[in-house]
Write an enzyme that holds these catalytic residues in place. Structure first.
Site, PDB file in Angstrom:
ATOM      1  N   ASP A  67       0.814  -1.208   0.000  1.00 37.08           N
ATOM      2  CA  ASP A  67       0.000   0.000   0.000  1.00 37.08           C
ATOM      3  C   ASP A  67       0.848   1.259   0.000  1.00 37.08           C
ATOM      4  OD1 ASP A  67       1.021  -0.384   2.547  1.00 37.08           O
ATOM      5  OD2 ASP A  67      -0.900  -0.879   3.441  1.00 37.08           O
ATOM      6  N   GLU A 143      -9.798  -1.836   5.927  1.00 39.92           N
ATOM      7  CA  GLU A 143     -10.301  -1.466   7.248  1.00 39.92           C
ATOM      8  C   GLU A 143     -11.523  -2.299   7.631  1.00 39.92           C
ATOM      9  OE1 GLU A 143      -8.745   0.387   9.172  1.00 39.92           O
ATOM     10  OE2 GLU A 143      -7.769   2.056   8.153  1.00 39.92           O
TER      11      GLU A 143
HETATM   12  C1  F6R Z   1       1.541  -1.173   6.200  1.00 42.42           C
HETATM   13  C2  F6R Z   1       0.248  -1.789   6.379  1.00 42.42           C
HETATM   14  C3  F6R Z   1      -0.510  -1.703   7.640  1.00 42.42           C
HETATM   15  C4  F6R Z   1       0.368  -1.995   8.851  1.00 42.42           C
HETATM   16  C5  F6R Z   1      -0.469  -1.873  10.123  1.00 42.42           C
HETATM   17  C6  F6R Z   1       0.348  -2.079  11.379  1.00 42.42           C
HETATM   18  O1  F6R Z   1       2.019  -1.438   4.907  1.00 42.42           O
HETATM   19  O2  F6R Z   1      -0.223  -2.347   5.473  1.00 42.42           O
HETATM   20  O3  F6R Z   1      -1.567  -2.614   7.575  1.00 42.42           O
HETATM   21  O4  F6R Z   1       0.885  -3.282   8.761  1.00 42.42           O
HETATM   22  O5  F6R Z   1      -1.056  -0.599  10.173  1.00 42.42           O
HETATM   23  O6  F6R Z   1       1.276  -1.054  11.506  1.00 42.42           O
HETATM   24  P1  F6R Z   1       2.435  -1.110  12.627  1.00 42.42           P
HETATM   25  O7  F6R Z   1       3.318  -2.223  12.228  1.00 42.42           O
HETATM   26  O8  F6R Z   1       3.097   0.225  12.523  1.00 42.42           O
HETATM   27  O9  F6R Z   1       1.751  -1.332  13.915  1.00 42.42           O
END
Ligand code: F6R
Length: 532
Positions: A67, A143
């Site tokens: 993404d 989401e």
């Molecule tokens: C990032 C992504 C998101 C993150 C998720 C967790 O490419 O796709 O789904 O994996 O927001 O983020 P962290 O690892 O920062 O807690």
């Protein structure tokens, strides 16, 4: 689904990097699906390290990132282009022409997404997809509540995700509102998927993932349908088990608490002559036994007394400036937090008892003396360490002398000890009354006046009227100071239930939210465990 539970984030990173290494060494032209966020950074560091040691060659791999924010310029510090360059691509021998990240600069997001999807297909699909997980279960930027059968698309970020990601931006209004993301069906068509999760904030999302259902409310649950899906998480994300300890004058209650429920428990007697070290040794022995059997994350302790600067002073225990948290932690090798016992009980009731949902509440313990736990804005309020000593609030400056050296302290009028004294005095003045008779027949307790009043004794009713007036006077002061949503009554007197609550609420009107605490002795354990 395979589940690998690691002790901490570093182990998660190493395990994930090993899977990547095997994939690339087994198929040097692998197509890799990559993620951003804080979680994969450790894994990317390991991969860069493996590359520098000559253990992996990235020259033939092709990558597709999950993404990118939209709109965002590629050279923005927070763009996923910048992130990938800083955390991986700039450290390995990847061919830049084989890197794919959705273009957050496009003026035609729909066409960009369609082209991205086709490009993945043209490369034969993703061989190994790495995922992080949002606190709300999002994967990529899919989401909760989104349709789950989506291909790469543009999506609005949820307020929870904007809030979580605002830590990377100056403020939450600087977080882009949209993103271009692989859809759930894009992700599901990868040949192999690994999802990494670390830390307590991911526990709820992981718990749902490990439970039976599949729901659009937690998009990650869809991964359970994938034939080659591995979850790698640390124990903080996997488990929410904490030990709660409630130290009393005679015994210490120790409980293993899972999601605010006590699942195992043990009482340890405190005997006269024990030193602070002896008591700590005894607690440590039980904690070590529990820690060997459960995936315990931390220990919380509620103790009588004052807690300031990491030290405890308690009159009825051998704690005199004792570093309880440090001493227990060094024996058990787990993080330990210490708070006042009434404060822990208040927190327990607020989390799982009669105070559930109250952001501002008081728990008043009425027994030998009177103490209180104060919850302000959802958290324990302890002042400089001694807040809650409400039994020593003065309600009559010329009143009864208190052992604390002052006069007219509330507990001299409204504790169970005070009620017993008032009962004894009335029985002496009216020996002919039912109360007088009951007091001669058996030892006076906090229950005697209630029992006699129940039998129709006028003298007992007068004793209780007078007692309720004093109790209400102090409660009224507290209500005026704290303006709480509810005041919970605990301690011996709370067994009287409505016989206590109805006359109190009548005297406190228009305030009508005095209630009996629900969790009894468990409140202190549950609250202590929640100190985390
Ligand atoms: C990032 C992504 C998101 C993150 C998720 C967790 O490419 O796709 O789904 O994996 O927001 O983020 P962290 O690892 O920062 O807690």
């Amino acid at each position: 689904m395979n589940v690998i539970i690691c002790k901490d984030y570093d182990e998660v990173s190493v395990k994930a990097a090993e899977i990547f290494k095997r994939q690339i060494n087994g198929k040097p032209n692998s197509v890799l699906g990559l993620a951003t966020g804080s979680t994969p950074i450790g894994m990317y560091n390991c991969l860069a390290d493996m590359y520098s040691k000559g253990e992996i060659d990235f020259s033939q791999v092709t990558t597709f990132n999950l993404d990118e924010y939209y709109p965002i310029s590629q050279d923005n510090e927070q763009s996923y282009h910048t992130f990938m360059n800083n955390n991986l691509f700039g450290k390995i021998n990847i061919d830049a022409s084989r890197i794919h990240i959705p273009n957050g600069e496009t003026t035609n997001p729909a066409a960009e997404c369609e082209a991205y999807e086709k490009e993945i297909a043209r490369h034969g699909g993703v061989d190994l997809q790495i995922l992080g997980i949002g606190r709300n279960g999002h994967i990529g930027f899919n989401e909760p509540g989104d349709r789950l059968n989506t291909k790469t698309h543009i999506t609005a970020l949820s307020s929870d995700t904007i809030d979580a990601n605002s830590r990377f931006f100056e403020s939450s209004d600087k977080v882009p509102t949209h993103a271009l993301t692989m859809g759930i069906s894009t992700i599901m068509s990868s040949k192999k998927i690994i999802l990494l999760a670390s830390g307590h904030s991911k526990h709820n999302a992981i718990k749902e993932l490990l439970s039976n259902g599949i729901t659009t409310d937690n998009p990650a649950t869809m991964l359970k349908m994938h034939p080659d899906f591995t979850l790698i998480c640390d124990s903080a994300a996997y488990s929410d088990i904490h030990i709660g300890i409630d130290i009393g004058g005679m015994s210490t209650k120790i409980g293993v608490v899972d999601n605010n429920e006590i699942i195992d428990r043990c009482d340890v007697e405190i005997t006269a002559g024990q030193t602070a070290e002896d008591i700590t040794d005894a607690m440590a022995e039980v904690c070590l036994d529990f820690a060997a059997r459960y995936d315990v994350q931390s220990i919380g302790v509620g103790t009588p007394g004052i807690i300031a600067h990491g030290k405890v002073w308690a009159t009825n225990l051998p704690f005199c400036g004792f570093r309880l948290a440090d001493e227990l932690s060094s024996r058990v090798k787990l993080p330990v937090s210490v708070e006042n016992d009434a404060a822990c009980a208040a927190l327990g009731e607020q989390i799982a008892g009669a105070g559930a949902g109250a952001e501002n509440m008081l728990l008043v313990t009425i027994g030998t003396g009177i103490g209180a736990g104060i919850i302000m804005n959802g958290k324990i309020y302890s002042g400089c360490g001694a807040a809650g000593e409400v039994g020593h609030m003065c309600i009559d400056i010329n009143g009864i002398e208190c052992p604390c050296g002052r006069h007219g302290c509330w507990e001299q009028y409204a504790s169970v000890t005070a009620l017993k004294n008032q009962t004894a005095a009335a029985a002496k003045a009216h020996p002919e009354s039912i109360l007088g008779k009951l007091c001669r027949e058996s030892a006076i307790s906090g229950k005697t006046a209630f029992k006699a009043a129940d039998m129709g004794c006028e003298t007992a009713r007068e004793v209780l009227d007078n007692y309720f007036n004093y109790l209400a006077a102090g409660l009224n002061n507290l209500i005026k100071i704290f303006d709480p949503q509810t005041v919970l009554i605990s301690g011996g007197i709370s067994n009287e239930g409505d016989n206590l609550i109805i006359p109190l609420n009548k005297r406190l009107a228009p305030f009508s939210a005095v209630k009996i605490a629900e969790l009894k002795n468990d409140a202190g354990i549950i609250g202590a465990a929640a100190l985390k």
